[in-house]
Design a protein around this motif. Structure first.
Motif, PDB file in Angstrom:
ATOM      1  N   ALA A  54      40.094-116.160  66.731  1.00  7.45           N
ATOM      2  CA  ALA A  54      40.316-117.281  65.826  1.00  7.45           C
ATOM      3  C   ALA A  54      40.492-116.756  64.407  1.00  7.45           C
ATOM      4  O   ALA A  54      39.704-115.953  63.944  1.00  7.45           O
ATOM      5  N   GLY A  55      41.547-117.191  63.767  1.00 10.56           N
ATOM      6  CA  GLY A  55      41.760-116.768  62.389  1.00 10.56           C
ATOM      7  C   GLY A  55      42.486-115.456  62.268  1.00 10.56           C
ATOM      8  O   GLY A  55      43.086-115.164  61.238  1.00 10.56           O
ATOM      9  N   GLY A  56      42.402-114.641  63.297  1.00 10.53           N
ATOM     10  CA  GLY A  56      43.164-113.400  63.296  1.00 10.53           C
ATOM     11  C   GLY A  56      42.676-112.340  62.346  1.00 10.53           C
ATOM     12  O   GLY A  56      43.448-111.471  61.938  1.00 10.53           O
ATOM     13  N   SER A  57      41.388-112.353  61.969  1.00  8.67           N
ATOM     14  CA  SER A  57      40.887-111.299  61.086  1.00  8.67           C
ATOM     15  C   SER A  57      40.941-109.959  61.807  1.00  8.67           C
ATOM     16  O   SER A  57      40.807-109.894  63.037  1.00  8.67           O
ATOM     17  N   THR A  58      41.149-108.903  61.047  1.00  3.03           N
ATOM     18  CA  THR A  58      41.384-107.585  61.620  1.00  3.03           C
ATOM     19  C   THR A  58      40.430-106.536  61.063  1.00  3.03           C
ATOM     20  O   THR A  58      39.885-106.689  59.964  1.00  3.03           O
ATOM     21  N   ASN A  59      40.235-105.482  61.845  1.00  4.57           N
ATOM     22  CA  ASN A  59      39.472-104.321  61.411  1.00  4.57           C
ATOM     23  C   ASN A  59      40.191-103.068  61.906  1.00  4.57           C
ATOM     24  O   ASN A  59      40.800-103.094  62.986  1.00  4.57           O
ATOM     25  N   TYR A  60      40.050-101.996  61.132  1.00  8.86           N
ATOM     26  CA  TYR A  60      40.741-100.754  61.472  1.00  8.86           C
ATOM     27  C   TYR A  60      39.803 -99.558  61.323  1.00  8.86           C
ATOM     28  O   TYR A  60      38.908 -99.543  60.476  1.00  8.86           O
ATOM     29  N   ALA A  61      40.057 -98.552  62.129  1.00  8.45           N
ATOM     30  CA  ALA A  61      39.404 -97.272  61.924  1.00  8.45           C
ATOM     31  C   ALA A  61      39.884 -96.693  60.593  1.00  8.45           C
ATOM     32  O   ALA A  61      41.042 -96.889  60.201  1.00  8.45           O
ATOM     33  N   ASP A  62      39.001 -95.966  59.923  1.00  6.71           N
ATOM     34  CA  ASP A  62      39.373 -95.391  58.629  1.00  6.71           C
ATOM     35  C   ASP A  62      40.600 -94.495  58.747  1.00  6.71           C
ATOM     36  O   ASP A  62      41.413 -94.426  57.826  1.00  6.71           O
ATOM     37  N   SER A  63      40.729 -93.826  59.877  1.00  2.00           N
ATOM     38  CA  SER A  63      41.814 -92.865  60.048  1.00  2.00           C
ATOM     39  C   SER A  63      43.193 -93.511  60.113  1.00  2.00           C
ATOM     40  O   SER A  63      44.202 -92.819  59.945  1.00  2.00           O
ATOM     41  N   VAL A  64      43.261 -94.823  60.350  1.00  2.00           N
ATOM     42  CA  VAL A  64      44.568 -95.482  60.474  1.00  2.00           C
ATOM     43  C   VAL A  64      44.795 -96.563  59.428  1.00  2.00           C
ATOM     44  O   VAL A  64      45.876 -97.153  59.378  1.00  2.00           O
ATOM     45  N   LYS A  65      43.789 -96.821  58.598  1.00  2.00           N
ATOM     46  CA  LYS A  65      43.937 -97.872  57.577  1.00  2.00           C
ATOM     47  C   LYS A  65      45.125 -97.587  56.673  1.00  2.00           C
ATOM     48  O   LYS A  65      45.303 -96.459  56.213  1.00  2.00           O
ATOM     49  N   GLY A  66      45.920 -98.621  56.432  1.00  2.00           N
ATOM     50  CA  GLY A  66      47.090 -98.480  55.583  1.00  2.00           C
ATOM     51  C   GLY A  66      48.324 -97.995  56.318  1.00  2.00           C
ATOM     52  O   GLY A  66      49.424 -98.025  55.753  1.00  2.00           O
ATOM     53  N   ARG A  67      48.158 -97.538  57.558  1.00  2.96           N
ATOM     54  CA  ARG A  67      49.300 -97.039  58.333  1.00  2.96           C
ATOM     55  C   ARG A  67      49.572 -97.900  59.565  1.00  2.96           C
ATOM     56  O   ARG A  67      50.720 -98.073  59.962  1.00  2.96           O
ATOM     57  N   PHE A  68      48.521 -98.410  60.190  1.00  2.00           N
ATOM     58  CA  PHE A  68      48.649 -99.200  61.415  1.00  2.00           C
ATOM     59  C   PHE A  68      48.360-100.662  61.116  1.00  2.00           C
ATOM     60  O   PHE A  68      47.525-100.984  60.271  1.00  2.00           O
ATOM     61  N   THR A  69      49.038-101.535  61.854  1.00  2.00           N
ATOM     62  CA  THR A  69      48.812-102.977  61.741  1.00  2.00           C
ATOM     63  C   THR A  69      48.730-103.589  63.126  1.00  2.00           C
ATOM     64  O   THR A  69      49.646-103.418  63.941  1.00  2.00           O
ATOM     65  N   ILE A  70      47.626-104.287  63.380  1.00  2.00           N
ATOM     66  CA  ILE A  70      47.481-105.001  64.641  1.00  2.00           C
ATOM     67  C   ILE A  70      47.832-106.464  64.421  1.00  2.00           C
ATOM     68  O   ILE A  70      47.522-107.041  63.368  1.00  2.00           O
ATOM     69  N   SER A  71      48.509-107.055  65.392  1.00  2.00           N
ATOM     70  CA  SER A  71      48.856-108.473  65.316  1.00  2.00           C
ATOM     71  C   SER A  71      48.871-109.054  66.724  1.00  2.00           C
ATOM     72  O   SER A  71      48.857-108.303  67.709  1.00  2.00           O
ATOM     73  N   ARG A  72      48.876-110.368  66.800  1.00  2.00           N
ATOM     74  CA  ARG A  72      48.902-111.012  68.112  1.00  2.00           C
ATOM     75  C   ARG A  72      49.791-112.239  68.062  1.00  2.00           C
ATOM     76  O   ARG A  72      49.916-112.898  67.024  1.00  2.00           O
ATOM     77  N   ASP A  73      50.388-112.548  69.202  1.00  2.00           N
ATOM     78  CA  ASP A  73      51.185-113.760  69.370  1.00  2.00           C
ATOM     79  C   ASP A  73      50.578-114.510  70.550  1.00  2.00           C
ATOM     80  O   ASP A  73      50.824-114.149  71.712  1.00  2.00           O
ATOM     81  N   ASN A  74      49.768-115.509  70.255  1.00  2.00           N
ATOM     82  CA  ASN A  74      49.067-116.216  71.321  1.00  2.00           C
ATOM     83  C   ASN A  74      50.026-117.012  72.210  1.00  2.00           C
ATOM     84  O   ASN A  74      49.706-117.278  73.372  1.00  2.00           O
ATOM     85  N   ALA A  75      51.190-117.363  71.675  1.00  2.00           N
ATOM     86  CA  ALA A  75      52.178-118.079  72.487  1.00  2.00           C
ATOM     87  C   ALA A  75      52.793-117.164  73.539  1.00  2.00           C
ATOM     88  O   ALA A  75      53.217-117.622  74.605  1.00  2.00           O
ATOM     89  N   LYS A  76      52.836-115.876  73.234  1.00  2.00           N
ATOM     90  CA  LYS A  76      53.418-114.900  74.168  1.00  2.00           C
ATOM     91  C   LYS A  76      52.352-114.089  74.889  1.00  2.00           C
ATOM     92  O   LYS A  76      52.681-113.177  75.668  1.00  2.00           O
ATOM     93  N   ASN A  77      51.089-114.371  74.631  1.00  2.17           N
ATOM     94  CA  ASN A  77      49.991-113.612  75.258  1.00  2.17           C
ATOM     95  C   ASN A  77      50.172-112.108  75.054  1.00  2.17           C
ATOM     96  O   ASN A  77      50.008-111.314  75.996  1.00  2.17           O
ATOM     97  N   THR A  78      50.496-111.739  73.841  1.00  2.00           N
ATOM     98  CA  THR A  78      50.800-110.346  73.546  1.00  2.00           C
ATOM     99  C   THR A  78      50.116-109.907  72.253  1.00  2.00           C
ATOM    100  O   THR A  78      50.065-110.666  71.286  1.00  2.00           O
ATOM    101  N   VAL A  79      49.623-108.683  72.273  1.00  2.00           N
ATOM    102  CA  VAL A  79      49.078-108.059  71.081  1.00  2.00           C
ATOM    103  C   VAL A  79      49.911-106.819  70.779  1.00  2.00           C
ATOM    104  O   VAL A  79      50.401-106.153  71.699  1.00  2.00           O
ATOM    105  N   TYR A  80      50.084-106.545  69.499  1.00  2.00           N
ATOM    106  CA  TYR A  80      50.932-105.448  69.053  1.00  2.00           C
ATOM    107  C   TYR A  80      50.149-104.468  68.191  1.00  2.00           C
ATOM    108  O   TYR A  80      49.143-104.831  67.579  1.00  2.00           O
ATOM    109  N   LEU A  81      50.641-103.251  68.135  1.00  2.00           N
ATOM    110  CA  LEU A  81      50.125-102.259  67.198  1.00  2.00           C
ATOM    111  C   LEU A  81      51.337-101.585  66.551  1.00  2.00           C
ATOM    112  O   LEU A  81      52.027-100.803  67.208  1.00  2.00           O
ATOM    113  N   GLN A  82      51.573-101.918  65.304  1.00  2.00           N
ATOM    114  CA  GLN A  82      52.625-101.264  64.541  1.00  2.00           C
ATOM    115  C   GLN A  82      52.052-100.016  63.907  1.00  2.00           C
ATOM    116  O   GLN A  82      51.081-100.090  63.151  1.00  2.00           O
ATOM    117  N   MET A  83      52.645 -98.873  64.229  1.00  2.00           N
ATOM    118  CA  MET A  83      52.126 -97.592  63.758  1.00  2.00           C
ATOM    119  C   MET A  83      53.182 -96.933  62.878  1.00  2.00           C
ATOM    120  O   MET A  83      54.266 -96.598  63.372  1.00  2.00           O
TER     121      MET A  83
END
Length: 115
Positions: A54-83
């Motif tokens: 709910a709300g889509g708040s995110t957390n990242y490992a320090d090693s990937v902060k600023g480089r990776f982005t996690i997102s989700r599309d609940n309509a498509k039942n899919t989660v993504y990781l942009q690296m």
């Protein structure tokens, strides 16, 4: 039955980008916390990124902060990781995880960062 199917891995040069996808089925996707983990050879599995249900708040490992982005599309039942700005140390098998009261795991997708 529950399925998490990762895709999008591959071989990429340092500094380049990849986007991983995880298609979920068999459970109410929108109600689950979704995460990406990775495991490099000879190392323990580590948490890379998490996105709340709910709300889509995110957390990242320090090693990937600023480089990776996690997102989700609940309509498509899919989660993504942009690296982005990938480094050789990002080389690992990347796993999708769904958590509410139980843990569900995908089979993993290999990411290799090498010149």
């Amino acid at each position: 039955q529950v399925q998490l199917v990762e895709s999008g891995g591959g071989l990429v040069q340092p500094g380049k980008s990849l986007r991983l996808s995880c298609a979920a089925s068999g459970f109410i996707f929108s109600g689950y916390v979704m995460s990406w983990y990775r495991q490099a050879p000879g190392k323990e599995r580590e948490l890379v990124a998490t996105i709340r249900s709910a709300g889509g708040s995110t957390n990242y490992a320090d090693s990937v902060k600023g480089r990776f982005t996690i997102s989700r599309d609940n309509a498509k039942n899919t989660v993504y990781l942009q690296m982005n700005s990938l480094k050789p140390e990002d080389t690992a098998v990347y796993y999708c995880n769904a958590f509410r009261t139980l843990d569900y795991w995908g089979q993993g997708t290999q990411v290799t960062v090498s010149s």
